[in-house]
Design an enzyme around this catalytic site. Structure first.
Site, PDB file in Angstrom:
ATOM      1  N   LYS A 203     -17.642  32.040  16.996  1.00  0.00           N
ATOM      2  CA  LYS A 203     -18.977  32.585  17.247  1.00  0.00           C
ATOM      3  C   LYS A 203     -19.086  34.012  16.701  1.00  0.00           C
ATOM      4  CE  LYS A 203     -20.990  34.878  20.586  1.00  0.00           C
ATOM      5  NZ  LYS A 203     -21.986  35.678  19.850  1.00  0.00           N
ATOM      6  N   GLY A 255     -13.852  42.743  20.404  1.00  0.00           N
ATOM      7  CA  GLY A 255     -15.114  43.296  20.897  1.00  0.00           C
ATOM      8  C   GLY A 255     -14.850  44.379  21.913  1.00  0.00           C
ATOM      9  N   GLU A 277      -8.597  42.036  21.011  1.00  0.00           N
ATOM     10  CA  GLU A 277      -8.581  43.292  20.256  1.00  0.00           C
ATOM     11  C   GLU A 277      -9.815  44.059  20.681  1.00  0.00           C
ATOM     12  OE1 GLU A 277      -9.474  45.984  17.807  1.00  0.00           O
ATOM     13  OE2 GLU A 277      -9.672  44.443  16.259  1.00  0.00           O
ATOM     14  N   CYS A 311     -13.255  49.901  15.387  1.00  0.00           N
ATOM     15  CA  CYS A 311     -12.564  50.065  16.692  1.00  0.00           C
ATOM     16  C   CYS A 311     -11.474  51.119  16.597  1.00  0.00           C
ATOM     17  CB  CYS A 311     -11.973  48.763  17.210  1.00  0.00           C
ATOM     18  SG  CYS A 311     -12.255  47.340  16.235  1.00  0.00           S
ATOM     19  N   GLU A 408     -15.406  55.407  24.320  1.00  0.00           N
ATOM     20  CA  GLU A 408     -15.687  54.964  22.952  1.00  0.00           C
ATOM     21  C   GLU A 408     -17.187  55.080  22.678  1.00  0.00           C
ATOM     22  OE1 GLU A 408     -15.122  50.756  21.992  1.00  0.00           O
ATOM     23  OE2 GLU A 408     -14.137  51.403  20.154  1.00  0.00           O
TER      24      GLU A 408
HETATM   25  P1  ADP Z   1     -19.922  45.144  21.147  1.00  0.00           P
HETATM   26  O1  ADP Z   1     -20.033  46.152  22.240  1.00  0.00           O
HETATM   27  O2  ADP Z   1     -19.033  45.501  20.042  1.00  0.00           O
HETATM   28  O3  ADP Z   1     -21.233  44.510  20.774  1.00  0.00           O
HETATM   29  P2  ADP Z   1     -19.297  42.883  22.732  1.00  0.00           P
HETATM   30  O4  ADP Z   1     -17.988  42.800  23.415  1.00  0.00           O
HETATM   31  O5  ADP Z   1     -20.522  43.037  23.550  1.00  0.00           O
HETATM   32  O6  ADP Z   1     -19.065  44.016  21.708  1.00  0.00           O
HETATM   33  O7  ADP Z   1     -19.510  41.640  21.776  1.00  0.00           O
HETATM   34  C1  ADP Z   1     -18.506  41.100  20.962  1.00  0.00           C
HETATM   35  C2  ADP Z   1     -18.701  39.611  20.897  1.00  0.00           C
HETATM   36  O8  ADP Z   1     -18.514  39.058  22.209  1.00  0.00           O
HETATM   37  C3  ADP Z   1     -20.079  39.163  20.461  1.00  0.00           C
HETATM   38  O9  ADP Z   1     -19.945  38.011  19.644  1.00  0.00           O
HETATM   39  C4  ADP Z   1     -20.761  38.829  21.772  1.00  0.00           C
HETATM   40  O10 ADP Z   1     -21.811  37.893  21.640  1.00  0.00           O
HETATM   41  C5  ADP Z   1     -19.620  38.229  22.557  1.00  0.00           C
HETATM   42  N1  ADP Z   1     -19.769  38.268  24.006  1.00  0.00           N
HETATM   43  C6  ADP Z   1     -20.536  39.087  24.769  1.00  0.00           C
HETATM   44  N2  ADP Z   1     -20.380  38.808  26.088  1.00  0.00           N
HETATM   45  C7  ADP Z   1     -19.490  37.790  26.178  1.00  0.00           C
HETATM   46  C8  ADP Z   1     -18.884  37.057  27.269  1.00  0.00           C
HETATM   47  N3  ADP Z   1     -19.169  37.330  28.534  1.00  0.00           N
HETATM   48  N4  ADP Z   1     -17.979  36.097  26.965  1.00  0.00           N
HETATM   49  C9  ADP Z   1     -17.649  35.826  25.679  1.00  0.00           C
HETATM   50  N5  ADP Z   1     -18.186  36.461  24.619  1.00  0.00           N
HETATM   51  C10 ADP Z   1     -19.091  37.441  24.848  1.00  0.00           C
END
Ligand code: ADP
Length: 498
Positions: A203, A255, A277, A311, A408
């Site tokens: 995804k 993320g 990561e 990151c 961050e």
């Molecule tokens: P950033 O702050 O860099 O946007 P996120 O951690 O919010 O990072 O998002 C990184 C990825 O994780 C995206 O693809 C987002 O859609 C996905 N994501 C966000 N919330 C969840 C969750 N609860 N479980 C799994 N994936 C998630």
């Protein structure tokens, strides 16, 4: 000779000296005429493009001009279920069974098609994510192809990668990636998974789905068996559906630390393997004996590269006191020459912030820095009125406890501190919840080795910054996550050694 003079004369005509000590260059936009984008993208499941069951879509926009680019399918649990079932069928029926040398051929093919379509991929990456075309073209796309080349090489040599052991694939890998390096992160995750014999449900982030969907087209063109790679687009709940799916054997996530913690809780007590990561607040450390001009370039590359959307960005600068004044002066001069603006322009150094939300977060931290009493410096530069942009920003006079030092920001914002002794800088550099990367600038090899053993960071660059290679492992300590990606370490995260 004549041509050179002509060019010089033209440059002089085109350029006018501005009060910020730089030339104003004529626009040099990359053409987007050659790319092929659809108005609407479906999910790539079992080798076919399928509409999401609930027929829900969301828009992806260009952060540099706020214009909508395309509609993207929003997958829910039932779509994820289809994708995982397709991946399982492909794992059991084909991918874990075919000769490893056959797997290698498919992965090489993906790498070669990526190279052939590199210009298209670079332009789409820049349109969808806001990063300067120079970076998408010279960093993201070639490195992404290299990850496929590198891992293709291992596919039929796993017994050499892990001598005396038999490396078995884990099964279905659920992979969730962020928006800062969309295609590169997809490559980091898909290439080792496939090489080791796993199948994938990936995804992309909701603001940058397009290059992952283009990669799906490439995977189709490379003729991979249906279901080996499935791309499902959506928001956080789509990611959560992948993480929570009972038939996923491995979760690979890049993320935020916040979401990483949610994922860690969600898979606790299951048999799922995970690599996370997460965030960082990396220290770039300049000693008095460092080559100062190179170090200044390294600082700029460390934090302003990709708008600070990295990151491992060198978002904390530590300068030895005796050279602090000089380094800060040179840094101010240098950032005054950076061009902030249209990411499609080949001269642009700092492109658009990925989304309105992210710009809001960065501006919130700039406000916090000012309220905490730090001294801010931003060069005078023309920031476009439409789109999401942030000028390079320095903060001096910051306290170790300050939020702009500890948290961050994920933007072009640098917190500068000074130090006198090695012990002091080690203590300060290690004093955040994170431990992803660090940079050390000094003339002395022994000092570099001393610091690499004492800095709690997964990656330490010496006299350089932000250098990546598919053969080197990457990952963090503490709240920056666990597990490594890249190199043999990255491959080992996708196998069971028996
Ligand atoms: P950033 O702050 O860099 O946007 P996120 O951690 O919010 O990072 O998002 C990184 C990825 O994780 C995206 O693809 C987002 O859609 C996905 N994501 C966000 N919330 C969840 C969750 N609860 N479980 C799994 N994936 C998630």
């Amino acid at each position: 000779m004549y041509t050179n003079r002509l060019i010089t004369l033209q440059l002089i005509k085109m350029a006018k000296k501005t009060n910020k000590n730089t030339w104003e260059l004529a626009p040099a936009p990359e053409s987007s005429g050659h790319i092929d984008l659809k108005k609407q993208y479906e999910l790539f499941i079992d080798g076919r493009w399928v509409a999401p069951k609930k027929k829900k879509y969301f828009a992806t926009t260009n952060p540099a001009n706020e214009k909508k680019i395309a509609n993207i399918a929003y997958a829910d649990e039932s779509d994820v279920d289809l994708a995982v079932a397709a991946a399982r069928k492909a794992f059991d029926g084909v991918w874990s069974k075919i000769a490893p040398s056959e797997r290698a051929k498919y992965i090489y093919r993906i790498a070669r098609i990526m190279q052939e379509r590199s210009r298209e991929l670079a332009v789409i990456e820049t349109m969808d994510g806001g990063k300067p075309i120079r970076e998408s073209r010279d960093v993201d796309v070639p490195l992404a192809a290299n990850h496929f080349f590198y891992n293709a090489g291992w596919a039929d040599k796993l017994e050499y990668a892990f001598p005396t052991k038999r490396a078995e694939p884990l099964g279905v890998a659920g992979q969730i990636i962020p928006w800062n390096f969309p295609l590169l992160m997809a490559a980091w995750k898909i290439a080792p998974a496939l090489a080791a014999g796993n199948t994938v449900v990936l995804k992309p982030a909701e603001t940058t789905s397009l290059t992952a969907l283009k990669l799906a087209e490439i995977i189709e063109e490379a003729g991979l068996p249906p279901g080996v790679v499935n791309i499902v687009t959506g928001h956080g709940d789509t990611g959560a559906a992948i993480v929570n799916h009972p038939d996923v054997n491995k979760v690979a996530f890049t993320g935020s630390t916040g979401v990483g913690k949610i994922i860690q809780n969600a898979i606790a007590g299951t048999n799922k393997k995970a690599t996370l990561e997460l965030g960082g607040k990396s220290a770039n450390i300049i000693f008095a004996d460092a080559p100062i001009d190179q170090a200044v370039e390294g600082i700029v590359n460390g934090i302003f590269f990709n708008q600070g959307h990295v990151c491992c960005a060198g978002s904390r600068l530590f300068v030895q006191e005796s050279v602090a004044e000089l380094v800060i002066k040179k840094l101010k001069d240098r950032i005054g020459t950076l061009i902030v603006g249209d990411p499609m322009d080949k001269n642009t150094d700092i492109g658009a912030i990925n989304s309105k939300e992210q710009l809001g977060i960065i501006n919130k931290y700039i406000k916090i820095g000012n309220e905490e009493g730090a001294e801010m410096y931003q060069p005078s530069c023309n920031v476009p009125s439409k789109g999401y942009f942030c000028p390079p920003t320095l903060f001096t006079n910051v306290a170790q406890s300050s939020r702009i030092v500890q948290e961050e920001i994920f933007g072009p914002v640098l917190a500068i501190q000074t130090f006198r002794t090695i012990d002091e800088v080690i203590q300060k550099a290690n004093n955040t919840p994170y431990g992803l990367a660090a940079g050390v600038w000094t003339d002395k090899g022994s000092r570099i080795f001393n610091l690499t053993t004492k800095l709690r960071a997964g990656v330490i660059w010496a006299n350089t910054y932000n250098k990546f290679d598919p053969t080197s492992p990457f990952g963090g300590y503490k709240e920056s996550g666990f597990g490594r990606e890249g190199g043999l370490h990255g491959l080992s995260a996708y196998v069971k050694l028996v």
